[in-house]
Write a protein that holds these residues in place. Structure first.
Motif, PDB file in Angstrom:
ATOM      1  N   LEU A  35       0.843  -1.195   0.000  1.00 45.95           N
ATOM      2  CA  LEU A  35       0.000   0.000   0.000  1.00 45.95           C
ATOM      3  C   LEU A  35       0.879   1.247   0.000  1.00 45.95           C
ATOM      4  CD1 LEU A  35      -2.697  -0.925   2.695  1.00 45.95           C
ATOM      5  CD2 LEU A  35      -2.821  -1.210   0.211  1.00 45.95           C
ATOM      6  N   PRO A  36       0.340   2.361  -0.496  1.00 43.25           N
ATOM      7  CA  PRO A  36       1.084   3.627  -0.399  1.00 43.25           C
ATOM      8  C   PRO A  36       1.317   4.003   1.069  1.00 43.25           C
ATOM      9  CG  PRO A  36      -0.819   3.834  -1.871  1.00 43.25           C
ATOM     10  CD  PRO A  36      -0.926   2.505  -1.198  1.00 43.25           C
ATOM     11  N   GLU A  37       2.241   4.933   1.299  1.00 46.59           N
ATOM     12  CA  GLU A  37       2.555   5.360   2.659  1.00 46.59           C
ATOM     13  C   GLU A  37       1.315   5.915   3.373  1.00 46.59           C
ATOM     14  OE1 GLU A  37       5.397   8.620   4.823  1.00 46.59           O
ATOM     15  OE2 GLU A  37       6.175   7.625   3.027  1.00 46.59           O
ATOM     16  N   ARG A  38       0.526   6.739   2.692  1.00 48.11           N
ATOM     17  CA  ARG A  38      -0.723   7.287   3.236  1.00 48.11           C
ATOM     18  C   ARG A  38      -1.841   6.946   2.261  1.00 48.11           C
ATOM     19  NH1 ARG A  38      -0.522   8.551   8.380  1.00 48.11           N
ATOM     20  NH2 ARG A  38      -2.468   9.654   8.062  1.00 48.11           N
ATOM     21  N   ILE A  39      -3.019   6.620   2.802  1.00 45.34           N
ATOM     22  CA  ILE A  39      -4.129   6.225   1.934  1.00 45.34           C
ATOM     23  C   ILE A  39      -5.409   6.990   2.267  1.00 45.34           C
ATOM     24  CG2 ILE A  39      -3.182   3.914   1.543  1.00 45.34           C
ATOM     25  CD1 ILE A  39      -5.363   2.856   3.461  1.00 45.34           C
ATOM     26  N   CYS A  40      -6.292   7.039   1.322  1.00 44.30           N
ATOM     27  CA  CYS A  40      -7.645   7.603   1.382  1.00 44.30           C
ATOM     28  C   CYS A  40      -7.654   9.128   1.285  1.00 44.30           C
ATOM     29  CB  CYS A  40      -8.397   7.145   2.622  1.00 44.30           C
ATOM     30  SG  CYS A  40      -8.737   5.368   2.607  1.00 44.30           S
ATOM     31  N   TRP A  41      -8.490   9.615   0.419  1.00 44.66           N
ATOM     32  CA  TRP A  41      -8.724  11.044   0.214  1.00 44.66           C
ATOM     33  C   TRP A  41      -7.436  11.825  -0.010  1.00 44.66           C
ATOM     34  CZ3 TRP A  41     -11.439   8.709   4.427  1.00 44.66           C
ATOM     35  CH2 TRP A  41     -12.736   8.319   4.065  1.00 44.66           C
ATOM     36  N   GLY A  42      -6.758  11.455  -1.069  1.00 42.33           N
ATOM     37  CA  GLY A  42      -5.536  12.163  -1.397  1.00 42.33           C
ATOM     38  C   GLY A  42      -4.365  11.754  -0.531  1.00 42.33           C
ATOM     39  N   GLY A  43      -4.512  10.663   0.189  1.00 43.52           N
ATOM     40  CA  GLY A  43      -3.398  10.123   0.955  1.00 43.52           C
ATOM     41  C   GLY A  43      -3.208  10.711   2.332  1.00 43.52           C
ATOM     42  N   GLY A  44      -4.277  11.116   2.988  1.00 42.81           N
ATOM     43  CA  GLY A  44      -4.069  11.722   4.286  1.00 42.81           C
ATOM     44  C   GLY A  44      -4.669  11.006   5.471  1.00 42.81           C
ATOM     45  N   ALA A  45      -5.696  10.242   5.281  1.00 46.02           N
ATOM     46  CA  ALA A  45      -6.474   9.741   6.416  1.00 46.02           C
ATOM     47  C   ALA A  45      -5.772   8.648   7.226  1.00 46.02           C
ATOM     48  CB  ALA A  45      -7.832   9.244   5.947  1.00 46.02           C
ATOM     49  N   PHE A  46      -5.137   7.701   6.586  1.00 48.50           N
ATOM     50  CA  PHE A  46      -4.570   6.544   7.289  1.00 48.50           C
ATOM     51  C   PHE A  46      -3.160   6.254   6.803  1.00 48.50           C
ATOM     52  CE2 PHE A  46      -9.148   5.797   6.751  1.00 48.50           C
ATOM     53  CZ  PHE A  46      -9.547   5.689   8.075  1.00 48.50           C
ATOM     54  N   ALA A  47      -2.348   5.718   7.677  1.00 48.95           N
ATOM     55  CA  ALA A  47      -1.034   5.206   7.270  1.00 48.95           C
ATOM     56  C   ALA A  47      -1.250   3.833   6.633  1.00 48.95           C
ATOM     57  CB  ALA A  47      -0.112   5.088   8.479  1.00 48.95           C
ATOM     58  N   GLY A  48      -0.701   3.636   5.455  1.00 47.32           N
ATOM     59  CA  GLY A  48      -0.825   2.345   4.789  1.00 47.32           C
ATOM     60  C   GLY A  48      -0.297   1.216   5.655  1.00 47.32           C
ATOM     61  N   SER A  49       0.753   1.492   6.432  1.00 46.39           N
ATOM     62  CA  SER A  49       1.353   0.467   7.301  1.00 46.39           C
ATOM     63  C   SER A  49       0.430   0.080   8.462  1.00 46.39           C
ATOM     64  CB  SER A  49       2.694   0.946   7.845  1.00 46.39           C
ATOM     65  OG  SER A  49       2.524   2.142   8.591  1.00 46.39           O
ATOM     66  N   ASP A  50      -0.525   0.958   8.833  1.00 45.62           N
ATOM     67  CA  ASP A  50      -1.495   0.617   9.874  1.00 45.62           C
ATOM     68  C   ASP A  50      -2.627  -0.247   9.330  1.00 45.62           C
ATOM     69  OD1 ASP A  50      -0.067   2.087  11.716  1.00 45.62           O
ATOM     70  OD2 ASP A  50      -1.387   3.845  11.613  1.00 45.62           O
ATOM     71  N   VAL A  51      -2.955  -0.056   8.061  1.00 44.54           N
ATOM     72  CA  VAL A  51      -4.067  -0.784   7.441  1.00 44.54           C
ATOM     73  C   VAL A  51      -3.619  -2.142   6.897  1.00 44.54           C
ATOM     74  CG1 VAL A  51      -5.783  -0.724   5.569  1.00 44.54           C
ATOM     75  CG2 VAL A  51      -5.322   1.347   6.920  1.00 44.54           C
ATOM     76  N   ALA A  52      -2.422  -2.224   6.340  1.00 42.93           N
ATOM     77  CA  ALA A  52      -1.946  -3.457   5.689  1.00 42.93           C
ATOM     78  C   ALA A  52      -2.056  -4.712   6.554  1.00 42.93           C
ATOM     79  CB  ALA A  52      -0.517  -3.267   5.190  1.00 42.93           C
ATOM     80  N   PRO A  53      -1.698  -4.696   7.847  1.00 40.77           N
ATOM     81  CA  PRO A  53      -1.786  -5.928   8.644  1.00 40.77           C
ATOM     82  C   PRO A  53      -3.222  -6.429   8.847  1.00 40.77           C
ATOM     83  CG  PRO A  53      -0.408  -4.304   9.761  1.00 40.77           C
ATOM     84  CD  PRO A  53      -1.054  -3.620   8.606  1.00 40.77           C
ATOM     85  N   LEU A  54      -4.202  -5.592   8.527  1.00 35.79           N
ATOM     86  CA  LEU A  54      -5.595  -5.974   8.712  1.00 35.79           C
ATOM     87  C   LEU A  54      -6.206  -6.572   7.452  1.00 35.79           C
ATOM     88  CD1 LEU A  54      -6.671  -2.717  10.558  1.00 35.79           C
ATOM     89  CD2 LEU A  54      -5.635  -4.790  11.509  1.00 35.79           C
ATOM     90  N   LEU A  55      -5.419  -6.635   6.399  1.00 34.96           N
ATOM     91  CA  LEU A  55      -5.925  -7.079   5.102  1.00 34.96           C
ATOM     92  C   LEU A  55      -5.536  -8.525   4.805  1.00 34.96           C
ATOM     93  CD1 LEU A  55      -4.938  -3.912   3.035  1.00 34.96           C
ATOM     94  CD2 LEU A  55      -7.195  -4.475   3.978  1.00 34.96           C
TER      95      LEU A  55
END
Length: 193
Positions: A35-55
């Motif tokens: 995933l990109p470093e930052r994701i959602c709405w132009g890359g600001g809402a979430f850190a990709g590294s926080d979301v990736a382990p949940l996928l």
């Protein structure tokens, strides 16, 4: 003739076993797409590294086209959604909705998921695959005058480890709430914990 059929069965069994082993090895080797470093709405809402382990693992991660739009909630656009697909299936979704009255925020449809209260924002709930909360951005001046109440929802489907998901959801929601407050320029940081 009998030897020929036994040989055919042995060869068939060996081929099936080899195919099964190859497919097991291939599926075990899959990982969560990067995933990109930052994701959602132009890359600001979430850190990709926080979301990736949940996928779950897969070959390809894609975001819905509107996931790159600006984060804005107006009278004309009262809801924004960021959807992440893994191999074409929705696996992570974050939704923000503007409501005019706090009373219009209603989560009884989630009762079957046996939600637990979450002490975040004005009111929150957490259940096995998601979390909801809302906060007051601008309170109504009187019972008939609309305010600005922001409902936030995060849903993660097919997480490989449900206990990790449950542990991560509150922090993800806290990040989402801080992001929404900042982007919507809500006075006084009313969504505090």
């Amino acid at each position: 003739m009998r030897r020929l059929s036994r040989a055919a069965v042995a060869v068939s069994t060996a081929m099936v076993t080899a195919c099964l082993l190859a497919s097991c090895t291939a599926s075990e080797g899959k990982a969560v797409p990067k995933l990109p470093e930052r994701i959602c709405w132009g890359g600001g809402a979430f850190a990709g590294s926080d979301v990736a382990p949940l996928l779950p693992s897969g070959d390809k991660a894609e975001f819905s086209p509107q996931s790159g739009d600006a984060f804005a909630l107006t009278k004309e656009l009262d809801s924004v959604t960021c959807t992440l697909y893994i191999d074409g299936n929705t696996r992570f979704q974050a939704i923000a909705t503007r409501r005019n009255f706090a009373e219009s925020i209603e989560w009884s449809s989630w009762d079957a998921a046996d939600p637990k209260p979450l002490d975040l924002g004005d009111k929150g709930i957490i259940y096995d695959t998601g979390v909801h909360t809302y906060f007051t951005c601008e309170p109504a001046k009187n019972p008939r005058s609309p305010g600005k109440y922001i409902e936030l929802r995060i849903h993660a489907d097919h997480a490989p480890d449900k206990s990790k998901l449950q542990a991560a959801l509150p922090a993800l929601m806290e990040d989402f709430m801080a992001y929404a407050q900042r982007e919507l320029k809500c006075p006084g940081g009313s969504a505090g914990r």
